[in-house]
Design an enzyme around this catalytic site. Sequence first.
Site, PDB file in Angstrom:
ATOM      1  N   SER A  19       0.448  -1.321  -0.024  1.00  0.00           N
ATOM      2  CA  SER A  19      -0.019   0.011  -0.173  1.00  0.00           C
ATOM      3  C   SER A  19       0.819   1.226  -0.098  1.00  0.00           C
ATOM      4  CB  SER A  19      -1.104   0.132   1.170  1.00  0.00           C
ATOM      5  OG  SER A  19      -1.852  -0.990   1.211  1.00  0.00           O
ATOM      6  N   ILE A  20       0.453   2.224  -0.726  1.00  0.00           N
ATOM      7  CA  ILE A  20       1.016   3.612  -0.789  1.00  0.00           C
ATOM      8  C   ILE A  20       1.167   3.961   0.720  1.00  0.00           C
ATOM      9  CG2 ILE A  20       0.898   5.802  -1.264  1.00  0.00           C
ATOM     10  CD1 ILE A  20       0.007   4.802  -4.145  1.00  0.00           C
ATOM     11  N   ASP A  64     -14.857   1.459   8.101  1.00  0.00           N
ATOM     12  CA  ASP A  64     -15.290   1.927   6.741  1.00  0.00           C
ATOM     13  C   ASP A  64     -15.707   3.203   6.483  1.00  0.00           C
ATOM     14  OD1 ASP A  64     -17.017   1.914   4.346  1.00  0.00           O
ATOM     15  OD2 ASP A  64     -18.214   0.296   4.864  1.00  0.00           O
ATOM     16  N   ILE A  92      -7.447   6.055   0.136  1.00  0.00           N
ATOM     17  CA  ILE A  92      -8.396   5.257  -0.132  1.00  0.00           C
ATOM     18  C   ILE A  92      -9.021   5.670  -1.397  1.00  0.00           C
ATOM     19  CG2 ILE A  92     -10.940   4.945   0.616  1.00  0.00           C
ATOM     20  CD1 ILE A  92      -9.659   5.487   3.663  1.00  0.00           C
ATOM     21  N   TYR A 155      -9.460   3.744 -16.753  1.00  0.00           N
ATOM     22  CA  TYR A 155      -9.736   4.398 -15.460  1.00  0.00           C
ATOM     23  C   TYR A 155     -11.050   4.985 -15.211  1.00  0.00           C
ATOM     24  CZ  TYR A 155      -7.520   6.444 -11.065  1.00  0.00           C
ATOM     25  OH  TYR A 155      -7.190   6.702  -9.795  1.00  0.00           O
ATOM     26  N   LYS A 162     -11.296  10.915  -9.138  1.00  0.00           N
ATOM     27  CA  LYS A 162     -10.053  11.813  -8.725  1.00  0.00           C
ATOM     28  C   LYS A 162     -10.188  13.403  -9.288  1.00  0.00           C
ATOM     29  CE  LYS A 162      -7.554   8.538  -6.972  1.00  0.00           C
ATOM     30  NZ  LYS A 162      -7.567   8.424  -5.638  1.00  0.00           N
ATOM     31  N   ILE A 191       1.451   2.391  -9.430  1.00  0.00           N
ATOM     32  CA  ILE A 191       2.334   1.640  -8.452  1.00  0.00           C
ATOM     33  C   ILE A 191       1.755   0.243  -8.246  1.00  0.00           C
ATOM     34  CG2 ILE A 191       3.129   1.189  -6.156  1.00  0.00           C
ATOM     35  CD1 ILE A 191       3.374   4.383  -5.901  1.00  0.00           C
ATOM     36  N   THR A 193      -0.245  -1.933  -6.680  1.00  0.00           N
ATOM     37  CA  THR A 193      -0.656  -2.240  -5.120  1.00  0.00           C
ATOM     38  C   THR A 193      -1.940  -3.354  -5.526  1.00  0.00           C
ATOM     39  OG1 THR A 193      -1.954  -0.283  -5.291  1.00  0.00           O
ATOM     40  CG2 THR A 193       0.021  -0.074  -4.514  1.00  0.00           C
ATOM     41  N   ALA A 195      -4.843  -2.312  -5.146  1.00  0.00           N
ATOM     42  CA  ALA A 195      -5.667  -1.525  -5.878  1.00  0.00           C
ATOM     43  C   ALA A 195      -5.634  -1.551  -7.355  1.00  0.00           C
ATOM     44  CB  ALA A 195      -5.873  -0.096  -5.385  1.00  0.00           C
TER      45      ALA A 195
HETATM   46  P1  NAD Z   1      -4.258   0.034  -1.550  1.00  0.00           P
HETATM   47  O1  NAD Z   1      -5.462  -1.010  -2.055  1.00  0.00           O
HETATM   48  O2  NAD Z   1      -3.245  -0.485  -0.942  1.00  0.00           O
HETATM   49  O3  NAD Z   1      -5.048   0.985  -0.888  1.00  0.00           O
HETATM   50  C1  NAD Z   1      -6.391   1.501  -1.077  1.00  0.00           C
HETATM   51  C2  NAD Z   1      -7.214   1.409   0.315  1.00  0.00           C
HETATM   52  O4  NAD Z   1      -8.496   1.769   0.189  1.00  0.00           O
HETATM   53  C3  NAD Z   1      -7.282  -0.133   0.809  1.00  0.00           C
HETATM   54  O5  NAD Z   1      -6.478   0.050   2.135  1.00  0.00           O
HETATM   55  C4  NAD Z   1      -8.543  -0.444   0.913  1.00  0.00           C
HETATM   56  O6  NAD Z   1      -8.871  -0.996   2.169  1.00  0.00           O
HETATM   57  C5  NAD Z   1      -9.156   1.208   1.204  1.00  0.00           C
HETATM   58  N1  NAD Z   1     -10.741   1.223   1.173  1.00  0.00           N
HETATM   59  C6  NAD Z   1     -11.523   1.019   0.012  1.00  0.00           C
HETATM   60  N2  NAD Z   1     -12.542   0.936   0.288  1.00  0.00           N
HETATM   61  C7  NAD Z   1     -12.837   1.523   1.631  1.00  0.00           C
HETATM   62  C8  NAD Z   1     -13.784   1.901   2.393  1.00  0.00           C
HETATM   63  N3  NAD Z   1     -15.020   1.547   2.355  1.00  0.00           N
HETATM   64  N4  NAD Z   1     -13.270   2.140   3.984  1.00  0.00           N
HETATM   65  C9  NAD Z   1     -12.104   2.321   4.118  1.00  0.00           C
HETATM   66  N5  NAD Z   1     -10.881   1.989   3.193  1.00  0.00           N
HETATM   67  C10 NAD Z   1     -11.340   1.607   2.080  1.00  0.00           C
HETATM   68  O7  NAD Z   1      -3.832   0.790  -3.032  1.00  0.00           O
HETATM   69  P2  NAD Z   1      -3.095   2.039  -3.046  1.00  0.00           P
HETATM   70  O8  NAD Z   1      -2.594   2.012  -4.663  1.00  0.00           O
HETATM   71  O9  NAD Z   1      -2.108   2.297  -2.248  1.00  0.00           O
HETATM   72  O10 NAD Z   1      -4.364   3.108  -3.070  1.00  0.00           O
HETATM   73  C11 NAD Z   1      -4.143   4.263  -2.102  1.00  0.00           C
HETATM   74  C12 NAD Z   1      -4.467   5.471  -2.966  1.00  0.00           C
HETATM   75  O11 NAD Z   1      -3.694   5.730  -3.850  1.00  0.00           O
HETATM   76  C13 NAD Z   1      -5.861   5.338  -3.744  1.00  0.00           C
HETATM   77  O12 NAD Z   1      -6.715   6.662  -3.298  1.00  0.00           O
HETATM   78  C14 NAD Z   1      -5.499   5.423  -4.954  1.00  0.00           C
HETATM   79  O13 NAD Z   1      -6.355   5.844  -5.822  1.00  0.00           O
HETATM   80  C15 NAD Z   1      -4.220   6.363  -5.146  1.00  0.00           C
HETATM   81  N6  NAD Z   1      -3.345   6.156  -6.074  1.00  0.00           N
HETATM   82  C16 NAD Z   1      -2.877   4.813  -6.414  1.00  0.00           C
HETATM   83  C17 NAD Z   1      -1.840   4.700  -7.738  1.00  0.00           C
HETATM   84  C18 NAD Z   1      -1.523   3.217  -7.941  1.00  0.00           C
HETATM   85  O14 NAD Z   1      -1.246   3.269  -9.072  1.00  0.00           O
HETATM   86  N7  NAD Z   1      -1.474   2.377  -7.134  1.00  0.00           N
HETATM   87  C19 NAD Z   1      -1.465   5.735  -8.402  1.00  0.00           C
HETATM   88  C20 NAD Z   1      -1.907   7.090  -8.022  1.00  0.00           C
HETATM   89  C21 NAD Z   1      -2.749   7.117  -6.871  1.00  0.00           C
HETATM   90  O1  0WE Z   2      -6.497   4.629  -8.166  1.00  0.00           O
HETATM   91  C1  0WE Z   2      -6.067   3.564  -8.750  1.00  0.00           C
HETATM   92  C2  0WE Z   2      -6.736   2.446  -8.267  1.00  0.00           C
HETATM   93  C3  0WE Z   2      -8.152   2.523  -8.116  1.00  0.00           C
HETATM   94  C4  0WE Z   2      -9.127   1.360  -8.115  1.00  0.00           C
HETATM   95  C5  0WE Z   2      -8.729   0.191  -8.392  1.00  0.00           C
HETATM   96  C6  0WE Z   2      -9.706  -1.078  -8.286  1.00  0.00           C
HETATM   97  C7  0WE Z   2      -9.431  -2.388  -8.646  1.00  0.00           C
HETATM   98  C8  0WE Z   2     -10.326  -3.122  -8.029  1.00  0.00           C
HETATM   99  C9  0WE Z   2     -10.661   1.415  -7.565  1.00  0.00           C
HETATM  100  N1  0WE Z   2     -11.412   0.642  -7.305  1.00  0.00           N
HETATM  101  C10 0WE Z   2     -11.048  -0.642  -7.753  1.00  0.00           C
HETATM  102  N2  0WE Z   2     -11.768  -1.737  -7.580  1.00  0.00           N
HETATM  103  C11 0WE Z   2     -11.573  -3.040  -7.563  1.00  0.00           C
HETATM  104  O2  0WE Z   2     -12.485  -3.974  -7.558  1.00  0.00           O
HETATM  105  N3  0WE Z   2      -4.962   3.749  -9.516  1.00  0.00           N
HETATM  106  C12 0WE Z   2      -4.372   5.017  -9.842  1.00  0.00           C
HETATM  107  C13 0WE Z   2      -4.315   2.342  -9.986  1.00  0.00           C
HETATM  108  C14 0WE Z   2      -5.176   2.230 -11.178  1.00  0.00           C
HETATM  109  O3  0WE Z   2      -6.165   1.531 -11.363  1.00  0.00           O
HETATM  110  C15 0WE Z   2      -6.566   1.386 -12.760  1.00  0.00           C
HETATM  111  C16 0WE Z   2      -5.681   1.995 -13.600  1.00  0.00           C
HETATM  112  C17 0WE Z   2      -4.372   2.518 -12.370  1.00  0.00           C
HETATM  113  C18 0WE Z   2      -3.450   3.294 -12.984  1.00  0.00           C
HETATM  114  C19 0WE Z   2      -7.663   0.940 -13.404  1.00  0.00           C
HETATM  115  C20 0WE Z   2      -7.988   1.116 -14.731  1.00  0.00           C
HETATM  116  C21 0WE Z   2      -6.802   1.750 -15.659  1.00  0.00           C
HETATM  117  C22 0WE Z   2      -5.692   2.456 -14.969  1.00  0.00           C
END
Ligand code: NAD
Ligand code: 0WE
Length: 263
Positions: A19-20, A64, A92, A155, A162, A191, A193, A195
Amino acid sequence: MGLLSGKNALIFGLANDRSIAWGIAQAFAREGANLGFSYAGEALEKRVKPLAQQLGVSFVEQCDVASDAEIADVVDKAKNHFGNIDIIVHSIGFANKEELNGNYYDTSRAGFHLAMDISVYSFVAIAKAFQPILNKGAALLTLTYYGSVKVAPNYNMMGVAKAALEASTRYMASDFGPQGIRVNAISAGPIRTLAASGVSGFKDMLKNFAEMAPMRENVTAEDCGNAAVYLCSDWSSHVTGEVHYVDSGYNIMAASNPLKKEE
Ligand code: NAD
Ligand code: 0WE
C-alpha cells in the site's frame, strides 16, 4: 530530531505492505511521528496488525469510510489516545470493477455514487469529523492520479472521482486556510498495489510509463512517503491546495521520447 517529531499522524487506507499508505507510514515513522492506522474492514486486520507492530504502532482502528458513525467512532478513539491530531493521510479509493473498463458512459448511477462516496466524499467527511481535534498547523493529505486530468484508458469512473477529489482538495484548502490547516494531494504514477492488481494490462502501463517519463523510472510507495513527509511537515508551511506530482515527470510530457543511443 525527525521532521515530524512530536506530531500525531493518522493514516487511513493501509491494506498490506504494498500500500502507498505503508510507504507513507514507514517514512513518517522514520521522521519521528506518533502514528495511528485505520483500515477498511475485518478481512484486513490480519495484514494490518503485524505491520502496525513492526513500527510499534498501538492505535489501529477499523473504519469503513462509507459510514459517518464509524468515522465519528475513530475521532472519539483518536481523541482519547492522542488528544489532538496534526496529520491525516487519506489513501483510499474504490470503484466497482465493472466501472473500470469499457465505456465511461456505461457507468451505472449506483456505481457512480459508490465511487464518489468512497473516493471523494470520505476525504471531506474525515476532514469535517476531525476538525474539532485538529491542531493549528495541521496537514491533510490525499492520493490522486493523473487520470483526473487526461483520459487514462479504463480508469473511467475513477478519473472522474479523482477530478472531484482534486477540486475538493482546493475547496477544503480554502475552508481550512484561516485555521492554519493545509490540504494537499500527491498525484502518484502507477504503482503495483492491491488496488492496481487485477487491472488488466497494468504491467504494460508500468512499462509505457517508464518509457515516457523524463526520469525513465517507475515510482514507488517509498517516493510517495518521502513527498508526504514534506507536505505534512512544517517545511511546506504555506503550501496548500496543491496537487503535487510524484511521477518521474510523466505529466509534463506532450509526446513520447525518441529512443536515444544509450537506450
Ligand atoms: P491499496 O489497495 O493498498 O489502498 C487502497 C485502500 O483503500 C485499501 O486499504 C482499502 O482497504 C481502502 N478502502 C477501500 N474502500 C474503503 C472503505 N469503504 N473504507 C475504508 N477504506 C477503504 O492501493 P493504493 O494503490 O495504495 O491506493 C491508495 C490511494 O492511492 C488510492 O486513493 C489510489 O487511488 C491512489 N493512487 C494509486 C496509484 C497506483 O497506481 N497504485 C496511483 C496514484 C494514486
Ligand atoms: O487509483 C487507482 C486504483 C483505483 C481502483 C482500483 C480498483 C481495482 C479493484 C479503484 N477501485 C478498484 N476496485 C476494484 O474492484 N490507481 C491509480 C491504479 C490504477 O487503477 C486502474 C488504472 C490505474 C493506474 C484501473 C484502470 C486503468 C488504470
